[in-house]
Design a protein around this motif. Structure first.
Motif, PDB file in Angstrom:
ATOM      1  N   SER A  55      81.933  71.414   1.732  1.00 51.36           N
ATOM      2  CA  SER A  55      81.783  72.471   2.729  1.00 51.36           C
ATOM      3  C   SER A  55      80.484  73.215   2.462  1.00 51.36           C
ATOM      4  O   SER A  55      79.690  72.796   1.613  1.00 51.36           O
ATOM      5  N   PHE A  56      80.250  74.301   3.167  1.00 50.79           N
ATOM      6  CA  PHE A  56      78.982  75.020   3.068  1.00 50.79           C
ATOM      7  C   PHE A  56      78.757  75.514   1.631  1.00 50.79           C
ATOM      8  O   PHE A  56      79.595  76.216   1.080  1.00 50.79           O
ATOM      9  N   PRO A  57      77.630  75.135   0.996  1.00 55.57           N
ATOM     10  CA  PRO A  57      77.447  75.417  -0.438  1.00 55.57           C
ATOM     11  C   PRO A  57      77.365  76.895  -0.813  1.00 55.57           C
ATOM     12  O   PRO A  57      77.637  77.254  -1.950  1.00 55.57           O
ATOM     13  N   MET A  58      77.017  77.759   0.139  1.00 57.47           N
ATOM     14  CA  MET A  58      76.853  79.181  -0.189  1.00 57.47           C
ATOM     15  C   MET A  58      78.144  79.828  -0.695  1.00 57.47           C
ATOM     16  O   MET A  58      78.101  80.820  -1.417  1.00 57.47           O
ATOM     17  N   TYR A  59      79.309  79.281  -0.304  1.00 54.91           N
ATOM     18  CA  TYR A  59      80.573  79.916  -0.737  1.00 54.91           C
ATOM     19  C   TYR A  59      80.689  79.862  -2.261  1.00 54.91           C
ATOM     20  O   TYR A  59      81.008  80.854  -2.913  1.00 54.91           O
ATOM     21  N   ALA A  60      80.419  78.677  -2.821  1.00 59.20           N
ATOM     22  CA  ALA A  60      80.529  78.519  -4.282  1.00 59.20           C
ATOM     23  C   ALA A  60      79.399  79.254  -4.993  1.00 59.20           C
ATOM     24  O   ALA A  60      79.611  79.881  -6.033  1.00 59.20           O
ATOM     25  N   ASN A 103      83.443  72.249  10.192  1.00 61.17           N
ATOM     26  CA  ASN A 103      82.982  72.236   8.810  1.00 61.17           C
ATOM     27  C   ASN A 103      81.577  71.642   8.675  1.00 61.17           C
ATOM     28  O   ASN A 103      81.259  70.623   9.270  1.00 61.17           O
ATOM     29  N   ASN A 104      80.771  72.303   7.874  1.00 57.57           N
ATOM     30  CA  ASN A 104      79.470  71.776   7.471  1.00 57.57           C
ATOM     31  C   ASN A 104      79.640  71.259   6.037  1.00 57.57           C
ATOM     32  O   ASN A 104      80.107  72.018   5.209  1.00 57.57           O
ATOM     33  N   PRO A 105      79.353  70.010   5.693  1.00 58.39           N
ATOM     34  CA  PRO A 105      78.518  69.014   6.375  1.00 58.39           C
ATOM     35  C   PRO A 105      79.271  67.925   7.151  1.00 58.39           C
ATOM     36  O   PRO A 105      78.627  66.980   7.595  1.00 58.39           O
ATOM     37  N   GLU A 132      82.449  80.325  11.714  1.00 61.21           N
ATOM     38  CA  GLU A 132      82.367  79.643  13.012  1.00 61.21           C
ATOM     39  C   GLU A 132      80.911  79.480  13.453  1.00 61.21           C
ATOM     40  O   GLU A 132      80.589  79.612  14.637  1.00 61.21           O
ATOM     41  N   ALA A 133      80.039  79.144  12.504  1.00 62.53           N
ATOM     42  CA  ALA A 133      78.615  78.962  12.813  1.00 62.53           C
ATOM     43  C   ALA A 133      78.414  77.934  13.933  1.00 62.53           C
ATOM     44  O   ALA A 133      77.470  78.035  14.713  1.00 62.53           O
ATOM     45  N   TYR A 134      79.313  76.937  14.012  1.00 65.07           N
ATOM     46  CA  TYR A 134      79.151  75.841  14.990  1.00 65.07           C
ATOM     47  C   TYR A 134      80.117  75.930  16.158  1.00 65.07           C
ATOM     48  O   TYR A 134      80.308  74.960  16.888  1.00 65.07           O
ATOM     49  N   PHE A 135      80.724  77.119  16.320  1.00 70.35           N
ATOM     50  CA  PHE A 135      81.722  77.320  17.375  1.00 70.35           C
ATOM     51  C   PHE A 135      81.283  76.744  18.730  1.00 70.35           C
ATOM     52  O   PHE A 135      82.055  76.074  19.414  1.00 70.35           O
ATOM     53  N   PHE A 162      73.165  83.358  15.123  1.00 70.33           N
ATOM     54  CA  PHE A 162      72.186  82.996  16.161  1.00 70.33           C
ATOM     55  C   PHE A 162      71.332  81.802  15.730  1.00 70.33           C
ATOM     56  O   PHE A 162      70.422  81.398  16.447  1.00 70.33           O
ATOM     57  N   SER A 163      71.633  81.249  14.550  1.00 70.24           N
ATOM     58  CA  SER A 163      70.781  80.180  14.000  1.00 70.24           C
ATOM     59  C   SER A 163      71.030  78.814  14.614  1.00 70.24           C
ATOM     60  O   SER A 163      70.195  77.928  14.464  1.00 70.24           O
ATOM     61  N   LYS A 164      72.165  78.581  15.248  1.00 71.73           N
ATOM     62  CA  LYS A 164      72.497  77.223  15.653  1.00 71.73           C
ATOM     63  C   LYS A 164      72.330  77.051  17.167  1.00 71.73           C
ATOM     64  O   LYS A 164      71.262  76.676  17.606  1.00 71.73           O
ATOM     65  N   ARG A 172      66.659  85.030  11.779  1.00 69.12           N
ATOM     66  CA  ARG A 172      67.655  85.577  10.863  1.00 69.12           C
ATOM     67  C   ARG A 172      68.534  86.662  11.479  1.00 69.12           C
ATOM     68  O   ARG A 172      68.345  87.854  11.251  1.00 69.12           O
ATOM     69  N   VAL A 173      69.494  86.264  12.277  1.00 72.00           N
ATOM     70  CA  VAL A 173      70.518  87.190  12.759  1.00 72.00           C
ATOM     71  C   VAL A 173      71.876  86.493  12.741  1.00 72.00           C
ATOM     72  O   VAL A 173      72.028  85.398  13.285  1.00 72.00           O
ATOM     73  N   GLY A 174      72.838  87.122  12.100  1.00 73.76           N
ATOM     74  CA  GLY A 174      74.203  86.625  12.120  1.00 73.76           C
ATOM     75  C   GLY A 174      75.135  87.815  12.195  1.00 73.76           C
ATOM     76  O   GLY A 174      74.706  88.959  12.011  1.00 73.76           O
TER      77      GLY A 174
HETATM   78  C1  LIG Z   1      73.869  77.504   8.977  1.00 69.28           C
HETATM   79  C2  LIG Z   1      75.145  78.007   8.409  1.00 69.28           C
HETATM   80  C3  LIG Z   1      75.285  79.307   7.919  1.00 69.28           C
HETATM   81  C4  LIG Z   1      74.119  80.222   7.737  1.00 69.28           C
HETATM   82  O1  LIG Z   1      73.675  80.725   8.896  1.00 69.28           O
HETATM   83  P1  LIG Z   1      72.441  81.749   8.920  1.00 69.28           P
HETATM   84  O2  LIG Z   1      72.893  82.761   9.919  1.00 69.28           O
HETATM   85  O3  LIG Z   1      71.249  80.971   9.327  1.00 69.28           O
HETATM   86  O4  LIG Z   1      72.297  82.333   7.535  1.00 69.28           O
HETATM   87  C5  LIG Z   1      76.525  79.743   7.515  1.00 69.28           C
HETATM   88  N1  LIG Z   1      77.585  78.927   7.546  1.00 69.28           N
HETATM   89  C6  LIG Z   1      77.492  77.664   7.979  1.00 69.28           C
HETATM   90  C7  LIG Z   1      78.692  76.817   7.997  1.00 69.28           C
HETATM   91  C8  LIG Z   1      76.266  77.158   8.396  1.00 69.28           C
HETATM   92  O5  LIG Z   1      76.156  75.875   8.746  1.00 69.28           O
END
Ligand SMILES: *Cc1c(COP(=O)(O)O)cnc(C)c1O
Length: 303
Positions: A55-60, A103-105, A132-135, A162-164, A172-174
């Protein structure tokens, strides 16, 4: 002049769009920044954080930075998050649970019924974050956003960016949707001016640009078709995706394939996740970009 600290115009627009209160929305400098804020607020030494281990690496990363304990849960055979195993892994120390949906990836989703029955099993002391980045790319009726639930419940947060679909990753807005108390606490620890004026103006403008969003969806759907057809012809196994990328398994070393494709000017994401077959995550581009990627992939795989 400094920017609006709380992104008032954007927050009001988002609240109206989603039918919730402005006090239930927090905008910040991208979701990566918001994930860090969630960790700063909720994680203390020894707190456990559950997430999918593909899943998205930032969580860990965030969990480790805050002194928490990452609890990665293996994916199902279909490379979906295993919410049954998530629920079984909850302990008294569980503080956060990240459900990246889609889920990413892997691009896979959890359907409405599975998400609802999972939420019933989550005790009050654990907070569930639905990323829900990919909603906007979801391609089925059997999926529900948890944004409305997040505004109501004490222990649910929903994330959007707003990145996707809006194509504003460089800006950079979320934002986060949660109950008012959680949003208030987040605002206390967030720095005062994380979203610059240009980004705020861009996000407000993007919300009104339905034509762009429709085009984005169309280009994405075409890309998905282009890749699944090519993978079918090449005999490669891929997973049904609801995002702007596709996860495809290969027999060769993902980093070797990555390096070969890089030499042809194509950057993909190698996925060498322990316990899983090697794979690539390929983002959808224009028709020409996709074609060039497929050619480079074929060349790399036969090298
Ligand atoms: C791209 C992504 C983020 C980060 O989004 P930013 O708003 O660009 O920081 C967060 N979570 C998931 C699942 C993503 O794919």
């Amino acid at each position: 002049m400094y920017p609006e600290s709380q992104c008032v115009e954007l927050v009001n627009k988002l609240a109206a769009l989603h039918g919730i209160k402005p006090a239930q929305v927090l905008v910040s400098n991208g979701l990566d920044n918001i994930i860090t804020l969630i960790g700063m607020l909720l994680i203390e030494e020894g707190a456990e954080v559950i997430y999918g281990d593909a899943s998205f690496p930032m969580y860990a990363i965030m969990t480790l930075k805050m002194g928490g304990v990452p609890v990665g849960i293996p994916m199902t055979e279909r490379m979906e998050l295993d919410l049954g195993a998530f629920a079984a892994a909850i302990t008294e120390k569980t503080k956060l649970i990240f459900v990246c949906n889609p889920n990413n990836p892997t691009g896979t989703i959890k359907k409405t019924g599975e998400v609802e029955s999972f939420l019933k099993k989550v005790p009050d002391h654990a907070v569930v974050v639905f990323d829900e980045a990919y909603f906007d790319y979801v391609d089925t009726d059997d999926y529900s956003s948890m944004l409305g639930v997040a505004a109501q419940r004490e222990n649910v947060i929903a994330l959007r960016t707003f990145s996707k679909i809006y194509g504003l990753a460089g800006v950079r807005v979320g934002y986060l949707v949660a109950n008012e108390e959680l949003v208030r606490m987040m605002l206390k620890i967030r720095e005062p001016f994380p979203v610059n004026r240009i980004a705020q103006a861009g996000a407000v403008a993007a919300l009104g640009d339905n034509e762009f969003v429709e085009r984005s969806r169309k280009v994405n759907a075409d890309g998905k078709q282009q890749y699944t057809r090519a993978f079918g012809e090449m005999g490669l196994k891929y997973y049904e995706t609801h995002a702007n990328f596709i996860y495809v398994e290969i027999d060769k070393s993902p980093s070797d394939v990555f390096n070969l494709m890089l030499r042809d000017g194509v950057i993909i994401r190698p996925q060498a996740i322990p316990g899983y077959k090697g794979a690539l995550r390929i983002s959808f581009g224009t028709r020409e970009e996709n074609e060039r990627t497929i050619v480079a992939l074929k060349k790399a795989l036969s090298a």
